[in-house]
Design an enzyme around this catalytic site. Structure first.
Site, PDB file in Angstrom:
ATOM      1  N   THR A  77       0.498  -1.444   0.343  1.00 37.46           N
ATOM      2  CA  THR A  77      -0.279   0.004   0.493  1.00 37.46           C
ATOM      3  C   THR A  77       1.172   1.194  -0.432  1.00 37.46           C
ATOM      4  O   THR A  77       0.338   2.490  -0.299  1.00 37.46           O
ATOM      5  CB  THR A  77      -0.479  -0.080   1.177  1.00 37.46           C
ATOM      6  OG1 THR A  77      -1.796  -1.182   1.131  1.00 37.46           O
ATOM      7  CG2 THR A  77      -1.832   1.159   1.137  1.00 37.46           C
ATOM      8  N   THR A 159       1.719  -4.765   4.609  1.00 39.79           N
ATOM      9  CA  THR A 159       1.621  -4.653   5.558  1.00 39.79           C
ATOM     10  C   THR A 159       0.627  -6.305   6.201  1.00 39.79           C
ATOM     11  O   THR A 159       0.911  -6.386   6.891  1.00 39.79           O
ATOM     12  CB  THR A 159       0.576  -3.537   6.016  1.00 39.79           C
ATOM     13  OG1 THR A 159      -0.360  -4.105   5.658  1.00 39.79           O
ATOM     14  CG2 THR A 159       1.116  -2.376   5.901  1.00 39.79           C
TER      15      THR A 159
HETATM   16  N1  DAS Z   1      -2.221  -5.068  -0.599  1.00 38.61           N
HETATM   17  C1  DAS Z   1      -1.553  -5.460   0.990  1.00 38.61           C
HETATM   18  C2  DAS Z   1       0.120  -5.878   1.507  1.00 38.61           C
HETATM   19  O1  DAS Z   1       0.860  -5.183   0.155  1.00 38.61           O
HETATM   20  C3  DAS Z   1      -2.165  -4.729   2.147  1.00 38.61           C
HETATM   21  C4  DAS Z   1      -0.896  -3.076   2.582  1.00 38.61           C
HETATM   22  O2  DAS Z   1      -0.020  -3.503   2.024  1.00 38.61           O
HETATM   23  O3  DAS Z   1      -1.854  -2.393   3.581  1.00 38.61           O
HETATM   24  O4  DAS Z   1       0.385  -6.217   1.664  1.00 38.61           O
END
Ligand code: DAS
Length: 415
Positions: A77, A159
């Site tokens: 993200t 995340t």
């Molecule tokens: N798309 C998810 C990841 O890449 C979520 C994020 O990054 O917050 O883990």
């Protein structure tokens, strides 16, 4: 600047309505293209093992008095882009490049010289075991090799699986230099995107001298948390990376890292050398719940390599199982399925609660207990131990012995 709230707001005002993503993405593309000269630094890239090389695609101007940080960008993200500036759930992760990430917060260049490397650009849910091994080798080469070129490493990461990568590096880094893993909960196109501040806080923490000797750290939302204990605790909020029981070791005050205590090694922490490991073995993870008879073992055994496990053929060491209920308990019917395979592969039980211990004891004598590690971190440690050629009893010792000695310690005999 891509991440600047003011720029986002300005673009929103300029854009007719929903066309926010396009100009922002163009900014990102231009920023990366501006670093075309740096691409001359690209050396060979090896993703599957062996000698690792740095594929540097962004390099800041050098200031002799500043430390050198390697930012390894992997996506998520923090590098995400949405179709509107209020979209924090339907965006695309992993589209903004490393140069744009850095150029969006030029403040980082006041605290460190920066090299940027785009290791991969994807959501962290799509990262593989090969990636974990690769990025650990990169971090080791960047920081711990003889004549290591960097003082600190920052990894930008999605995340959802951030704690897996952070823990893997923590368990395999061969020196005391700081590694900081950072992500964001809001994409770069969102109002109040958290990525820019998280990034500057991560770099600042990474080059703070008192960060040395603290293991791999996760820095997000003003908090500094040890990788061994950190977990994503909220699916959507920026206030998500915490160590519920152990707490954060410090916080960012006006973007300066403040630690509550001097550096200390987490109890029982061990570091393993995976420099000669070419690939991590497969380890599967099963969730325990009411009514679970764990015949999923049988279903997976019936398909491909897991079938080889129960047949006791030579592939057995490549498949291992983890179990996780409230305290790592296993259903009466499930234990029969577990016992049918424990002679072939180590079975480790962890807890889905994410707090507390799964303690070694007589309750399930055939199964190894994970101690303080949550299921995904237990899986990583099991992979490391298997990759290093440990047998089931050695794996049991690595997981259980320190905690066992602690539990059996007799206070009165110490005097
Ligand atoms: N798309 C998810 C990841 O890449 C979520 C994020 O990054 O917050 O883990």
């Amino acid at each position: 600047m891509l991440f600047r709230g003011s720029l986002v707001v300005a673009l929103v005002a300029l854009a007719a309505s929903s066309a926010v993503a396009a100009p922002l993405l163009n900014v990102a593309a231009t920023a990366d293209a501006a670093d075309a000269t740096v691409r001359n630094l690209i050396v060979e890239r090896d993703y599957t093992g062996g000698e690792v090389q740095f594929n540097i695609t962004y390099q800041s101007n050098r200031a002799a008095h500043l430390p050198k940080t390697l930012i390894m960008a992997t996506g998520g993200t923090i590098a995400g882009s949405g179709s509107s500036n209020t979209d924090s759930t339907g965006y695309t992760a992993g589209v903004v490049g490393i140069a744009a990430l850095v150029q969006a917060v030029p403040e980082v260049l006041a605290v460190s010289n920066i090299d940027g490397m785009q290791v991969i650009n994807t959501g962290s849910e799509s990262l593989s075991d090969a990636f974990a091994l690769h990025i650990s080798k990169l971090a080791n080469k960047a920081l711990c090799a003889r004549d290591a070129p960097y003082d600190a490493v920052v990894i930008t990461h999605g995340t959802d699986t951030l704690e897996e990568t952070a823990y893997f590096i923590d368990a395999t880094l061969q020196c005391d230099k700081p590694v900081v893993v950072v992500g964001a909960m809001r994409p770069s196109t969102a109002v109040s995107a958290d990525g820019p501040n998280n990034l500057i806080q991560a770099v600042t923490t990474a080059v703070t001298p008192s960060s040395v000797g603290r293991g791999t750290l996760v820095v997000m939302n003003d908090r500094i948390v040890e990788a061994i204990y950190v977990e994503k605790t909220h699916a959507n909020s920026v206030d998500t990376f915490k160590a519920d029981e152990q707490g954060s070791v410090g916080m960012l005050l006006s973007d300066k890292a403040f630690y509550y205590h001097a550096a200390a090694k987490p109890t029982f922490k061990k570091v393993y050398d995976v420099s000669k490991v070419a690939a991590l073995p497969r380890v599967d993870l099963f969730m325990g719940y009411q009514g679970a008879d764990l015949d999923l073992f049988n279903a997976s055994i019936a398909k491909g390599s897991k079938g080889i496990v129960i047949a006791g053929e030579s592939f057995v060491a490549n498949v291992t199982f983890l179990l996780c209920t409230g305290s790592g308990s296993i259903s009466d019917i499930g234990i029969a399925n577990v016992n049918a395979i424990v002679d072939k592969v180590p079975v480790v039980r962890s807890t889905k609660i994410n707090n507390g211990f799964v303690v070694p004891g007589a309750y399930y004598p055939t199964v190894i207990s994970s101690g303080v590690l949550n299921p995904v971190k237990t899986r990583r440690l099991l992979q490391i131990l298997l990759a290093l050629g440990k047998n089931s009893s050695e794996i049991r010792t690595e997981f259980e012995e320190p905690l066992k000695s602690y539990i059996n310690f007799n206070v009165t005999s110490a005097y």
